[in-house]
Scaffold this active site. Structure first.
Site, PDB file in Angstrom:
ATOM      1  N   HIS A 171     -52.704 -55.323  37.813  1.00 14.90           N
ATOM      2  CA  HIS A 171     -53.041 -55.191  36.216  1.00 14.90           C
ATOM      3  C   HIS A 171     -54.615 -54.928  36.622  1.00 14.90           C
ATOM      4  CE1 HIS A 171     -49.391 -57.046  34.336  1.00 14.90           C
ATOM      5  NE2 HIS A 171     -49.324 -57.509  35.418  1.00 14.90           N
TER       6      HIS A 171
ATOM      7  N   HIS B 237     -41.859 -56.875  32.957  1.00 17.09           N
ATOM      8  CA  HIS B 237     -41.881 -58.126  33.610  1.00 17.09           C
ATOM      9  C   HIS B 237     -40.654 -58.994  32.967  1.00 17.09           C
ATOM     10  CE1 HIS B 237     -45.700 -56.916  34.295  1.00 17.09           C
ATOM     11  NE2 HIS B 237     -46.334 -58.156  35.001  1.00 17.09           N
TER      12      HIS B 237
ATOM     13  N   GLU C   6     -39.922 -63.951  35.602  1.00 20.82           N
ATOM     14  CA  GLU C   6     -41.138 -64.568  36.526  1.00 20.82           C
ATOM     15  C   GLU C   6     -41.011 -66.244  35.871  1.00 20.82           C
ATOM     16  OE1 GLU C   6     -44.821 -63.317  34.811  1.00 20.82           O
ATOM     17  OE2 GLU C   6     -45.769 -64.298  36.483  1.00 20.82           O
TER      18      GLU C   6
ATOM     19  N   ASP D 230     -50.335 -58.104  41.934  1.00 22.56           N
ATOM     20  CA  ASP D 230     -50.611 -58.471  40.536  1.00 22.56           C
ATOM     21  C   ASP D 230     -51.857 -58.630  39.870  1.00 22.56           C
ATOM     22  OD1 ASP D 230     -49.310 -58.972  38.254  1.00 22.56           O
ATOM     23  OD2 ASP D 230     -48.519 -61.257  38.848  1.00 22.56           O
ATOM     24  N   ASP D 231     -52.472 -59.691  39.963  1.00 21.20           N
ATOM     25  CA  ASP D 231     -54.061 -59.989  39.456  1.00 21.20           C
ATOM     26  C   ASP D 231     -55.006 -60.505  40.555  1.00 21.20           C
ATOM     27  OD1 ASP D 231     -53.052 -59.546  36.700  1.00 21.20           O
ATOM     28  OD2 ASP D 231     -51.707 -61.140  37.303  1.00 21.20           O
TER      29      ASP D 231
HETATM   30  N1  ADE Z   1     -50.419 -59.912  32.793  1.00 23.10           N
HETATM   31  C1  ADE Z   1     -51.081 -59.919  33.874  1.00 23.10           C
HETATM   32  N2  ADE Z   1     -50.314 -60.893  34.947  1.00 23.10           N
HETATM   33  C2  ADE Z   1     -48.940 -61.157  34.358  1.00 23.10           C
HETATM   34  C3  ADE Z   1     -48.002 -61.789  34.737  1.00 23.10           C
HETATM   35  N3  ADE Z   1     -48.172 -62.433  36.100  1.00 23.10           N
HETATM   36  N4  ADE Z   1     -47.275 -61.865  33.834  1.00 23.10           N
HETATM   37  C4  ADE Z   1     -47.176 -61.524  32.728  1.00 23.10           C
HETATM   38  N5  ADE Z   1     -48.110 -60.740  32.400  1.00 23.10           N
HETATM   39  C5  ADE Z   1     -49.018 -60.637  33.121  1.00 23.10           C
HETATM   40 ZN    ZN Z   2     -47.641 -58.662  36.327  1.00 25.20          ZN
END
Ligand code: ADE
Ligand code: ZN
Length: 349
Positions: free
Chosen positions: A19, A196, A199, A278-279
């Site tokens: 992201h 997504h 999760e 991811d982040d």
């Molecule tokens: N936006 C950024 N990271 C995310 C994640 N792990 N799950 C859902 N939305 C997201």
């Molecule tokens: Zn994500």
């Protein structure tokens, strides 16, 4: 190159679950907040903001940090820095999400965002050779009508690197089905689609994303291990899962990264999956570190990593010719690396 970490970092990589706003470095978050007079939540050091107990807490910080990205040059900067980090981990092709709806609230236009992002992509391509594509994420918390407006903007922009759409933010109680029409329209217009699911939400959201949204790709998807029939179906249909170990340890119920983790079970079952970040700064990681965790903690062998990289190429949104060429080149490169480093004692075989 001498350690197995260096071997892992040296592998040519795809990054398919990343992201843009989740890639904002702490120092950049502080600088943009200062420059744009935006208040971040109370903190001593900005790094301290990047701690959360679950997906909801994470998304609150993600949104607060995103609030300080306002001008085209802000977007250029965060895109360039994100791709610089990808390139330093030998990611050569990146399909990344961004969250336009977070920024609409502050009056930022879609064209401002895309203008800045594509400039950052061009600069990163010139400086690091990294190729990338943009995947706006539809915020499932905001409802299908808002998503339809976003889709109108995506289609009006006619930017060919705007390659698809995703579905993200909090899963439950926001199942995928209401987004069926929106995703059908996107697919009809030639966009690729992913979502997504599984999760923090149940396996039913994975099945729902495949059935109602027409996705062939699931971002995260760890809850698939709770439904064996669905696992078989995903294996038979070749669904690709984009997994992110560090995030999974916070935002899913499986917080211990070891050989019993769903990501490892998914691989052992024969599901197609890729390792992603991811982040990354928001979870104190980067793509190389995710590969290290896959190897050291989840017990992925070099051959399993090889398979996941090649599965990533196959499940990517490159065109068929590009996929074929990349598969041949990278398989050769990875095989040479594996042969060279088989002798490293710390590298599991
Ligand atoms: N936006 C950024 N990271 C995310 C994640 N792990 N799950 C859902 N939305 C997201
Ligand atoms: Zn994500």
């Amino acid at each position: 190159m001498s350690t197995h970490q260096e071997f892992l970092r040296g592998l040519p990589k795809m990054e398919m679950h990343l992201h843009l706003e989740g890639s904002i470095r702490p120092s950049t978050a502080a600088a943009l907040a200062h420059q744009n007079n935006v208040m971040l939540p109370p903190h001593d050091k900005v790094e301290d903001l990047y701690h959360y107990r679950d997906l909801k807490e994470f998304l609150d910080i993600y949104t607060a940090v995103s609030d300080s990205v306002l001008s085209a040059d802000d977007y250029r900067r965060i895109t360039y820095e994100m791709l610089e980090s990808c390139a330093s981990n030998n990611a050569r092709y990146v399909e990344f999400f961004f969250s336009p709806q977070v920024h609409f609230v502050h009056g930022v236009s879609f064209d401002t965002m895309i203008g800045g992002i594509t400039t950052g992509m061009d600069d990163a391509k010139a400086d690091f050779g990294v190729e990338s594509r943009i995947v706006p994420g539809v915020n499932r918390e905001l409802g299908p009508a808002a998503g339809e407006e976003l889709l109108d903007m995506i289609l009006a922009r006619k930017e060919e690197r705007l390659i698809g759409i995703g579905l993200d933010f909090l899963e439950a109680p926001f199942p995928p089905e209401p987004y069926g029409d929106l995703f059908a329209r996107a697919r009809k217009a030639g966009l690729k689609v992913t979502a997504h699911a599984g999760e923090s939400g149940p396996a039913a959201y994975i099945a729902g994303s495949i059935d109602a949204l027409g996705v062939r790709r699931i971002d995260h998807g760890y809850h698939v291990v709770t439904d064996e029939a669905l696992m078989r179906r995903c294996r038979d249909e070749g669904i690709l899962f984009t997994c992110c170990p560090s995030t999974a340890a916070v935002t899913s119920p499986w917080t211990v990264l070891d050989a019993d983790h769903p990501i490892r079970k998914m691989a052992d079952f024969g599901l197609r999956l890729t390792i992603n970040s991811d982040d990354p700064p928001m979870f104190s990681t980067d793509l190389g570190e995710e590969y290290r965790k896959a190897h050291d903690l989840l017990g992925f062998s070099p051959d399993m990593l090889r398979r996941s990289i090649l599965d990533g190429i196959e499940g990517s949104w490159l065109d068929d010719g590009e996929k074929r060429a990349l598969s041949v080149d990278w398989a050769r490169e990875i095989d040479a690396l594996i042969a060279e480093f088989r002798s490293i004692p710390s590298l599991s075989t």
